[in-house]
Motif scaffolding. Structure first.
Motif, PDB file in Angstrom:
ATOM      1  N   LEU A  28       0.859  -1.182   0.000  1.00 14.85           N
ATOM      2  CA  LEU A  28       0.000   0.000   0.000  1.00 14.85           C
ATOM      3  C   LEU A  28       0.896   1.232   0.000  1.00 14.85           C
ATOM      4  CD1 LEU A  28      -2.834   1.331   0.285  1.00 14.85           C
ATOM      5  CD2 LEU A  28      -2.490   1.222   2.772  1.00 14.85           C
ATOM      6  N   SER A  29       0.744   2.081  -1.015  1.00 14.18           N
ATOM      7  CA  SER A  29       1.533   3.309  -1.122  1.00 14.18           C
ATOM      8  C   SER A  29       0.678   4.513  -0.725  1.00 14.18           C
ATOM      9  CB  SER A  29       2.044   3.509  -2.548  1.00 14.18           C
ATOM     10  OG  SER A  29       2.937   2.481  -2.926  1.00 14.18           O
ATOM     11  N   ILE A  30       1.292   5.440  -0.021  1.00 13.06           N
ATOM     12  CA  ILE A  30       0.640   6.688   0.364  1.00 13.06           C
ATOM     13  C   ILE A  30       1.420   7.838  -0.254  1.00 13.06           C
ATOM     14  CG2 ILE A  30      -0.305   8.037   2.267  1.00 13.06           C
ATOM     15  CD1 ILE A  30      -1.246   5.128   2.270  1.00 13.06           C
ATOM     16  N   VAL A  31       0.787   8.595  -1.140  1.00  9.26           N
ATOM     17  CA  VAL A  31       1.438   9.694  -1.849  1.00  9.26           C
ATOM     18  C   VAL A  31       0.989  11.017  -1.227  1.00  9.26           C
ATOM     19  CG1 VAL A  31       1.601  10.916  -4.046  1.00  9.26           C
ATOM     20  CG2 VAL A  31       1.671   8.417  -3.995  1.00  9.26           C
ATOM     21  N   ALA A  89      -2.504   6.379  11.739  1.00 16.43           N
ATOM     22  CA  ALA A  89      -3.592   5.860  10.908  1.00 16.43           C
ATOM     23  C   ALA A  89      -3.203   4.569  10.211  1.00 16.43           C
ATOM     24  CB  ALA A  89      -3.986   6.913   9.872  1.00 16.43           C
ATOM     25  N   LEU A  90      -1.915   4.403   9.890  1.00 15.44           N
ATOM     26  CA  LEU A  90      -1.449   3.208   9.171  1.00 15.44           C
ATOM     27  C   LEU A  90      -1.158   2.033  10.100  1.00 15.44           C
ATOM     28  CD1 LEU A  90       0.980   4.840   6.560  1.00 15.44           C
ATOM     29  CD2 LEU A  90      -1.371   4.054   6.196  1.00 15.44           C
ATOM     30  N   GLU A  91      -1.107   2.292  11.383  1.00 15.27           N
ATOM     31  CA  GLU A  91      -0.755   1.232  12.331  1.00 15.27           C
ATOM     32  C   GLU A  91      -1.654   0.001  12.217  1.00 15.27           C
ATOM     33  OE1 GLU A  91       1.615  -0.596  14.959  1.00 15.27           O
ATOM     34  OE2 GLU A  91       1.935   1.405  14.102  1.00 15.27           O
ATOM     35  N   PRO A  92      -3.004   0.150  12.089  1.00 11.01           N
ATOM     36  CA  PRO A  92      -3.861  -1.047  11.961  1.00 11.01           C
ATOM     37  C   PRO A  92      -3.612  -1.848  10.678  1.00 11.01           C
ATOM     38  CG  PRO A  92      -5.163   0.886  12.566  1.00 11.01           C
ATOM     39  CD  PRO A  92      -3.809   1.379  12.160  1.00 11.01           C
ATOM     40  N   LEU A  93      -2.967  -1.237   9.678  1.00  6.08           N
ATOM     41  CA  LEU A  93      -2.741  -1.903   8.401  1.00  6.08           C
ATOM     42  C   LEU A  93      -1.358  -2.544   8.305  1.00  6.08           C
ATOM     43  CD1 LEU A  93      -4.180   0.930   6.096  1.00  6.08           C
ATOM     44  CD2 LEU A  93      -5.374  -1.135   6.852  1.00  6.08           C
ATOM     45  N   ALA A  94      -0.519  -2.280   9.289  1.00  2.45           N
ATOM     46  CA  ALA A  94       0.886  -2.680   9.198  1.00  2.45           C
ATOM     47  C   ALA A  94       1.066  -4.191   9.146  1.00  2.45           C
ATOM     48  CB  ALA A  94       1.673  -2.089  10.365  1.00  2.45           C
ATOM     49  N   ALA A  95       0.196  -4.933   9.812  1.00  2.00           N
ATOM     50  CA  ALA A  95       0.355  -6.385   9.843  1.00  2.00           C
ATOM     51  C   ALA A  95      -0.026  -7.033   8.514  1.00  2.00           C
ATOM     52  CB  ALA A  95      -0.495  -6.978  10.969  1.00  2.00           C
ATOM     53  N   PRO A 133      -5.900  11.582   7.676  1.00  2.00           N
ATOM     54  CA  PRO A 133      -5.268  10.270   7.458  1.00  2.00           C
ATOM     55  C   PRO A 133      -6.033   9.124   8.105  1.00  2.00           C
ATOM     56  CG  PRO A 133      -3.631  11.922   8.081  1.00  2.00           C
ATOM     57  CD  PRO A 133      -4.972  12.544   8.292  1.00  2.00           C
ATOM     58  N   ALA A 134      -6.780   9.398   9.163  1.00  2.00           N
ATOM     59  CA  ALA A 134      -7.525   8.341   9.858  1.00  2.00           C
ATOM     60  C   ALA A 134      -8.539   7.649   8.953  1.00  2.00           C
ATOM     61  CB  ALA A 134      -8.228   8.929  11.081  1.00  2.00           C
ATOM     62  N   LEU A 135      -8.864   8.257   7.807  1.00  2.00           N
ATOM     63  CA  LEU A 135      -9.851   7.673   6.893  1.00  2.00           C
ATOM     64  C   LEU A 135      -9.230   6.618   5.974  1.00  2.00           C
ATOM     65  CD1 LEU A 135     -12.872   8.276   6.513  1.00  2.00           C
ATOM     66  CD2 LEU A 135     -12.261   9.780   4.613  1.00  2.00           C
ATOM     67  N   ILE A 136      -7.906   6.493   5.960  1.00  2.00           N
ATOM     68  CA  ILE A 136      -7.243   5.581   5.023  1.00  2.00           C
ATOM     69  C   ILE A 136      -7.698   4.128   5.187  1.00  2.00           C
ATOM     70  CG2 ILE A 136      -5.001   4.598   4.382  1.00  2.00           C
ATOM     71  CD1 ILE A 136      -3.787   7.354   4.787  1.00  2.00           C
ATOM     72  N   PHE A 163      -8.047  13.465  -2.452  1.00  2.00           N
ATOM     73  CA  PHE A 163      -7.855  12.420  -1.445  1.00  2.00           C
ATOM     74  C   PHE A 163      -8.618  11.198  -1.947  1.00  2.00           C
ATOM     75  CE2 PHE A 163      -8.804  11.307   3.297  1.00  2.00           C
ATOM     76  CZ  PHE A 163      -7.941  10.237   3.216  1.00  2.00           C
ATOM     77  N   ARG A 164      -7.890  10.231  -2.499  1.00  2.00           N
ATOM     78  CA  ARG A 164      -8.547   9.079  -3.113  1.00  2.00           C
ATOM     79  C   ARG A 164      -7.630   7.869  -3.068  1.00  2.00           C
ATOM     80  NH1 ARG A 164      -6.598  11.979  -7.583  1.00  2.00           N
ATOM     81  NH2 ARG A 164      -8.480  13.227  -7.745  1.00  2.00           N
ATOM     82  N   LEU A 165      -8.205   6.707  -3.343  1.00  2.00           N
ATOM     83  CA  LEU A 165      -7.436   5.473  -3.506  1.00  2.00           C
ATOM     84  C   LEU A 165      -7.628   4.964  -4.922  1.00  2.00           C
ATOM     85  CD1 LEU A 165      -7.040   2.428  -1.180  1.00  2.00           C
ATOM     86  CD2 LEU A 165      -7.875   2.066  -3.503  1.00  2.00           C
TER      87      LEU A 165
END
Length: 332
Positions: A7-10, A30-36, A105-108, A162-164
């Motif tokens: 997952l890239s964040i620009v 915000a990215l901590e829950p996704l790190a695993a 960022p919390a919305l990621i 702000f999009r994915l």
């Protein structure tokens, strides 16, 4: 087991030395829950800042092994900076957001969940911000109404950058070589499945907005001229209206001047006024056509959208950039 999905964040930044440390802390949380589950790549884009923005980004890269960055040789503008980040993003999905903390960022994680549900594009829809001036809110609504009226694009009035994007959608976007880039319209033009997530913009924690009236006008022109013949149609309509008004005024004054002693002089003045009015309408139409011609000229010159000064990221799409002096990138 190492994560196999990246997952890239620009994050484009221009003159944001004060807010960047705060932004990075919020982004890391915000990215901590996704790190695993995901290998994470944070990609900062310095858009030719003249303050300490690049120095701060270098410090973030030294402290956080997930951080990569690119620095542009000068200020090319927000859309070019976003393009530079997207060009260098290696993720299976790429999230773009501004680094001023107005995009939360919390919305990621929510955007990622919508992507995992099968959407190639996940847009964020900005709630009405009462802190903005009435002029900015009014001009924004007017711009999107004109765009909706004269194009087939379904661009949401409150959509933001702000999009994915999935890798499939991003690869499609990076094939579009426009010199004048209106990414919101370009993403919609791709036609991929879209999901929407609403958000309320946050107040700036530090720094000031760089979105001046001049930048707003340029952004609106890029949207209208890239995706709509509206300016030409409006110019033609305005020219016809001005011509009709000129003839009506000329006829009325000519009839009224019959009772004047020096009616010939009155008719000459009316004719001159009418001629000037018609000429003004013609010049308006020529100016609009000239703007299209200039953009075609700039496109065929084939200049890159941006020029890199320094980079620790590997370009994924080299077509839109000139190369940079590359620093050694550390493994994530």
């Amino acid at each position: 087991m190492a994560a196999t999905t990246t997952l890239s964040i620009v994050c484009p930044a221009y003159q944001e030395e004060d807010v960047l440390p705060l932004f990075h802390a919020a982004l890391a949380a915000a990215l901590e829950p996704l790190a695993a589950e995901y290998a994470l790549e944070i990609l900062y884009v310095d858009d030719g800042s003249r303050d300490r923005t690049l120095e701060v980004i270098r410090g973030l890269a030294a402290a956080d092994p997930r951080v990569r960055y690119v620095s542009l040789s000068r200020n090319f503008g927000h859309q070019a900076a976003l393009t530079a980040g997207l060009d260098h993003a290696s993720g299976d999905a790429v999230v773009s957001l501004d680094s001023d903390l107005q995009h939360p960022p919390a919305l990621i994680p929510t955007l990622v969940a919508r992507w995992r549900a099968g959407n190639d594009v996940v847009l964020t829809i900005r709630a009405d911000d009462v802190r903005l001036s009435w002029f900015k809110r009014f001009s924004s609504r007017l711009f999107y109404k004109i765009l909706a009226r004269f194009t087939d694009l379904d661009v949401r009035p409150s959509a933001s950058d702000f999009r994915l994007l999935s890798r499939t959608a991003l690869d499609g976007l990076l094939r579009l070589p426009e010199a004048h880039r209106y990414l919101r319209g370009m993403v919609q033009w791709l036609g991929f499945r879209v999901a929407e997530v609403p958000f309320s913009p946050e107040a700036r924690r530090a720094g000031t907005s760089k979105y001046t009236l001049r930048r707003m006008v340029r952004f609106a022109l890029d949207g209208l001229l890239s995706f709509s013949p509206a300016p030409v149609r409006l110019a033609v309509g305005a020219g016809l209206a001005v011509t009709a008004l000129s003839w009506a005024v000329t006829s009325a004054v000519a009839l009224a001047s019959l009772s004047f002693a020096d009616s010939h002089l009155a008719l000459v003045l009316v004719a001159l006024t009418g001629g000037h009015t018609v000429a003004a309408g013609a010049l308006l139409a020529i100016g609009v056509l000239g703007e299209y011609a200039v953009r075609i000229y700039e496109q065929v010159k084939g200049r890159p959208v941006y020029v890199l000064k320094e980079s620790t990221a590997v370009v994924q799409n080299p077509a839109l950039a000139l190369p940079a002096r590359t620093r050694t990138a550390r493994a994530a």
